[in-house]
Design a protein around this motif. Structure first.
Motif, short mmCIF file in Angstrom:
data_model
loop_
_atom_site.label_atom_id
_atom_site.label_comp_id
_atom_site.label_asym_id
_atom_site.label_seq_id
_atom_site.Cartn_x
_atom_site.Cartn_y
_atom_site.Cartn_z
N SER A 1 98.70 35.58 46.45
CA SER A 1 99.87 36.11 45.69
C SER A 1 100.68 37.02 46.63
CB SER A 1 99.27 37.11 44.46
OG SER A 1 100.52 37.40 43.99
N ILE A 2 102.03 36.70 46.53
CA ILE A 2 102.99 37.64 47.43
C ILE A 2 103.37 38.95 46.58
CG2 ILE A 2 105.19 37.57 48.58
CD1 ILE A 2 104.77 34.75 49.18
N ARG A 3 103.75 38.70 45.21
CA ARG A 3 104.01 39.80 44.28
C ARG A 3 102.94 40.79 44.22
NH1 ARG A 3 103.48 39.08 38.43
NH2 ARG A 3 102.19 37.26 38.13
N LYS A 4 101.71 40.29 43.98
CA LYS A 4 100.82 41.43 43.84
C LYS A 4 100.34 42.07 45.22
CE LYS A 4 98.35 39.16 39.94
NZ LYS A 4 97.35 38.29 39.49
N GLU B 1 106.67 34.74 57.97
CA GLU B 1 105.50 35.73 57.94
C GLU B 1 105.43 36.33 56.75
OE1 GLU B 1 103.16 36.04 60.39
OE2 GLU B 1 104.03 34.54 61.46
N VAL B 2 104.45 36.50 56.04
CA VAL B 2 104.33 36.83 54.73
C VAL B 2 103.19 37.64 54.61
CG1 VAL B 2 105.73 35.35 53.34
CG2 VAL B 2 103.45 34.95 53.71
N LEU C 1 96.24 40.30 53.42
CA LEU C 1 96.51 39.56 55.11
C LEU C 1 97.94 39.26 55.17
CD1 LEU C 1 93.48 37.12 53.98
CD2 LEU C 1 93.18 39.33 55.28
N GLN C 2 98.04 38.85 56.51
CA GLN C 2 99.28 38.30 57.12
C GLN C 2 99.02 36.90 56.78
OE1 GLN C 2 101.63 41.09 56.41
NE2 GLN C 2 102.46 39.82 58.17
#
Length: 138
Positions: A72-75, A55-56, A9-10
């Protein structure tokens, strides 16, 4: 759109703490990206990687019954699969390749023999350094 584990998701970073960052997702729900899930390498200060308003893209890693959402951002990053060289299957118990199966009594007998051999070797080494068995000092 419901939030399901595994979905990407954003979101927008709404808050940063020393243990992670809060990200607002669609439908107004908020999840937490733990500091260990921000980058692939060690993150000492999360402020070096994220700022409020960023925004991530995040991946949902868990949704608890009480409504807490783990992110999780890294996943969420698409990482190419590492090619591994073909290897024979690992066998952590290498002794089993060389010895036939032993029952408990055989293992215990072998252990006792090895133990006595080590003790006698140790005694021999210590006695020679002290000058023999019955030697007295002084």
């Amino acid at each position: 759109m419901s939030i399901e584990v595994g979905s990407k998701l954003q979101g927008k970073v709404t808050g940063i703490t020393n243990f992670g960052a809060f990200v607002e997702l669609a439908e107004g729900s908020t999840g937490l990206v733990h500091i260990s899930e921000v980058a692939d390498n060690y993150v000492k200060d999360i402020n070096e990687h994220l700022k409020v308003g960023d925004e991530v893209t995040v991946k949902v890693i868990n949704v608890e019954k009480d409504g807490k959402i783990g992110l999780s951002i890294r996943k969420a990053k698409d990482q190419p699969q590492r090619e591994r060289s073909p290897q024979r299957p690992r066998n952590n118990n290498r002794q089993s390749e060389f010895r036939p199966k032993e029952n408990f009594e055989q293992k215990m007998a072998r252990f006792l023999k090895d133990s006595e051999d080590r003790l006698s070797s140790l005694k021999r080494q210590t006695e020679t350094k002290r000058g023999g068995r019955g030697a007295r000092r002084g």
